[in-house]
Design a protein around this motif. Structure first.
Motif, PDB file in Angstrom:
ATOM      1  N   LEU A   1       0.838  -1.341   0.062  1.00  0.00           N
ATOM      2  CA  LEU A   1       0.020  -0.012  -0.044  1.00  0.00           C
ATOM      3  C   LEU A   1       0.981   0.993  -0.120  1.00  0.00           C
ATOM      4  CD1 LEU A   1      -2.688  -1.219   2.550  1.00  0.00           C
ATOM      5  CD2 LEU A   1      -3.261  -0.640   0.029  1.00  0.00           C
ATOM      6  N   ALA A   2       1.924   1.246   0.670  1.00  0.00           N
ATOM      7  CA  ALA A   2       2.886   2.503   0.814  1.00  0.00           C
ATOM      8  C   ALA A   2       3.799   2.609   0.051  1.00  0.00           C
ATOM      9  CB  ALA A   2       3.487   2.433   2.280  1.00  0.00           C
TER      10      ALA A   2
ATOM     11  N   PRO B   1       9.788   7.512  -1.820  1.00  0.00           N
ATOM     12  CA  PRO B   1       9.765   7.937  -0.558  1.00  0.00           C
ATOM     13  C   PRO B   1       8.641   9.018  -0.441  1.00  0.00           C
ATOM     14  CG  PRO B   1      11.956   7.669  -1.266  1.00  0.00           C
ATOM     15  CD  PRO B   1      11.058   7.623  -2.463  1.00  0.00           C
ATOM     16  N   ALA B   2       8.306  10.014  -1.163  1.00  0.00           N
ATOM     17  CA  ALA B   2       7.435  10.773  -0.949  1.00  0.00           C
ATOM     18  C   ALA B   2       6.009  10.157  -0.638  1.00  0.00           C
ATOM     19  CB  ALA B   2       7.193  11.838  -2.146  1.00  0.00           C
ATOM     20  N   ARG B   3       5.769   9.255  -1.854  1.00  0.00           N
ATOM     21  CA  ARG B   3       4.530   8.154  -1.575  1.00  0.00           C
ATOM     22  C   ARG B   3       4.314   7.815  -0.407  1.00  0.00           C
ATOM     23  NH1 ARG B   3       2.175   3.895  -5.763  1.00  0.00           N
ATOM     24  NH2 ARG B   3       2.247   5.836  -7.162  1.00  0.00           N
ATOM     25  N   GLN B   4       5.430   6.901   0.012  1.00  0.00           N
ATOM     26  CA  GLN B   4       5.512   6.391   1.413  1.00  0.00           C
ATOM     27  C   GLN B   4       5.200   7.219   2.423  1.00  0.00           C
ATOM     28  OE1 GLN B   4       9.354   4.221   1.323  1.00  0.00           O
ATOM     29  NE2 GLN B   4       8.903   2.977  -0.164  1.00  0.00           N
TER      30      GLN B   4
ATOM     31  N   PHE C   1      -3.188   5.638   5.632  1.00  0.00           N
ATOM     32  CA  PHE C   1      -3.706   4.765   4.676  1.00  0.00           C
ATOM     33  C   PHE C   1      -2.973   3.356   4.619  1.00  0.00           C
ATOM     34  CE2 PHE C   1      -5.597   8.028   1.557  1.00  0.00           C
ATOM     35  CZ  PHE C   1      -6.211   8.546   2.333  1.00  0.00           C
ATOM     36  N   ASP C   2      -2.043   3.107   5.443  1.00  0.00           N
ATOM     37  CA  ASP C   2      -1.347   1.676   5.270  1.00  0.00           C
ATOM     38  C   ASP C   2      -1.800   0.928   6.262  1.00  0.00           C
ATOM     39  OD1 ASP C   2      -0.119   3.475   7.285  1.00  0.00           O
ATOM     40  OD2 ASP C   2       1.781   2.328   7.307  1.00  0.00           O
ATOM     41  N   VAL C   3      -2.746   1.516   7.384  1.00  0.00           N
ATOM     42  CA  VAL C   3      -3.206   1.010   8.316  1.00  0.00           C
ATOM     43  C   VAL C   3      -4.851   0.820   8.256  1.00  0.00           C
ATOM     44  CG1 VAL C   3      -1.166   0.598   9.941  1.00  0.00           C
ATOM     45  CG2 VAL C   3      -2.824   2.547   9.955  1.00  0.00           C
TER      46      VAL C   3
ATOM     47  N   LEU D   1      -7.445   1.578  -6.030  1.00  0.00           N
ATOM     48  CA  LEU D   1      -6.563   2.127  -6.990  1.00  0.00           C
ATOM     49  C   LEU D   1      -5.250   1.439  -6.742  1.00  0.00           C
ATOM     50  CD1 LEU D   1      -7.833   6.087  -7.085  1.00  0.00           C
ATOM     51  CD2 LEU D   1      -8.148   4.348  -8.692  1.00  0.00           C
ATOM     52  N   ARG D   2      -5.063   1.329  -5.646  1.00  0.00           N
ATOM     53  CA  ARG D   2      -3.371   0.700  -5.393  1.00  0.00           C
ATOM     54  C   ARG D   2      -3.466  -0.780  -5.687  1.00  0.00           C
ATOM     55  NH1 ARG D   2       1.380   1.140  -5.991  1.00  0.00           N
ATOM     56  NH2 ARG D   2       2.717   0.564  -4.160  1.00  0.00           N
ATOM     57  N   GLU D   3      -4.646  -1.271  -5.524  1.00  0.00           N
ATOM     58  CA  GLU D   3      -4.472  -2.869  -6.070  1.00  0.00           C
ATOM     59  C   GLU D   3      -4.494  -2.635  -7.438  1.00  0.00           C
ATOM     60  OE1 GLU D   3      -7.782  -6.485  -5.081  1.00  0.00           O
ATOM     61  OE2 GLU D   3      -8.599  -4.746  -6.182  1.00  0.00           O
ATOM     62  N   ALA D   4      -4.931  -1.950  -8.257  1.00  0.00           N
ATOM     63  CA  ALA D   4      -4.816  -1.929  -9.616  1.00  0.00           C
ATOM     64  C   ALA D   4      -3.570  -1.681 -10.368  1.00  0.00           C
ATOM     65  CB  ALA D   4      -5.891  -0.894 -10.463  1.00  0.00           C
ATOM     66  N   GLU D   5      -2.821  -0.823  -9.342  1.00  0.00           N
ATOM     67  CA  GLU D   5      -1.392  -0.666  -9.572  1.00  0.00           C
ATOM     68  C   GLU D   5      -0.504  -1.919  -9.318  1.00  0.00           C
ATOM     69  OE1 GLU D   5       1.812   3.053  -8.973  1.00  0.00           O
ATOM     70  OE2 GLU D   5      -0.334   2.919  -7.659  1.00  0.00           O
ATOM     71  N   VAL D   6      -0.646  -2.219  -8.326  1.00  0.00           N
ATOM     72  CA  VAL D   6       0.154  -3.359  -7.645  1.00  0.00           C
ATOM     73  C   VAL D   6       0.005  -4.721  -8.544  1.00  0.00           C
ATOM     74  CG1 VAL D   6       0.914  -4.979  -5.808  1.00  0.00           C
ATOM     75  CG2 VAL D   6       0.441  -2.487  -5.631  1.00  0.00           C
TER      76      VAL D   6
END
Length: 85
Positions: free
Chosen positions: A12-13, A17-20, A28-30, A39-44
């Motif tokens: 998710l993160a 480094p800026a995104r993390q 958002f990571d927890v 959106l992140r699932e689609a990216e990963v």
């Protein structure tokens, strides 16, 4: 159906480094909002080109629900006895 693969906090993160920092700073990571997760699932998982499993499931269930609940849809034609020609 099989359970969906759940993204890890690192996935998710992930990224720059800026995104993390932004993902972790917003929590958002927890405590991930659905829109961000999809959106992140689609990216990963989908390499940013297609939805992941959860996003696909949500879209498919929404479309199916619309067809099933539309009294004028083929699903409800002739009391549910529609069949293709």
């Amino acid at each position: 159906f099989a359970p969906f693969r759940v993204l890890t906090a690192a996935e998710l993160a992930g990224g720059t480094p800026a995104r993390q920092a932004a993902v972790q700073g917003g929590g958002f990571d927890v405590a991930t909002p659905l829109w961000f997760y999809v959106l992140r699932e689609a990216e990963v998982i989908g390499n940013g080109e297609k939805l992941g499993p959860l996003g696909t499931h949500i879209v498919a269930q929404t479309l199916l629900g619309l067809v099933i609940n539309d009294p004028d849809s083929y699903w409800n034609a002739d009391g549910g006895r529609w069949s293709p020609d």
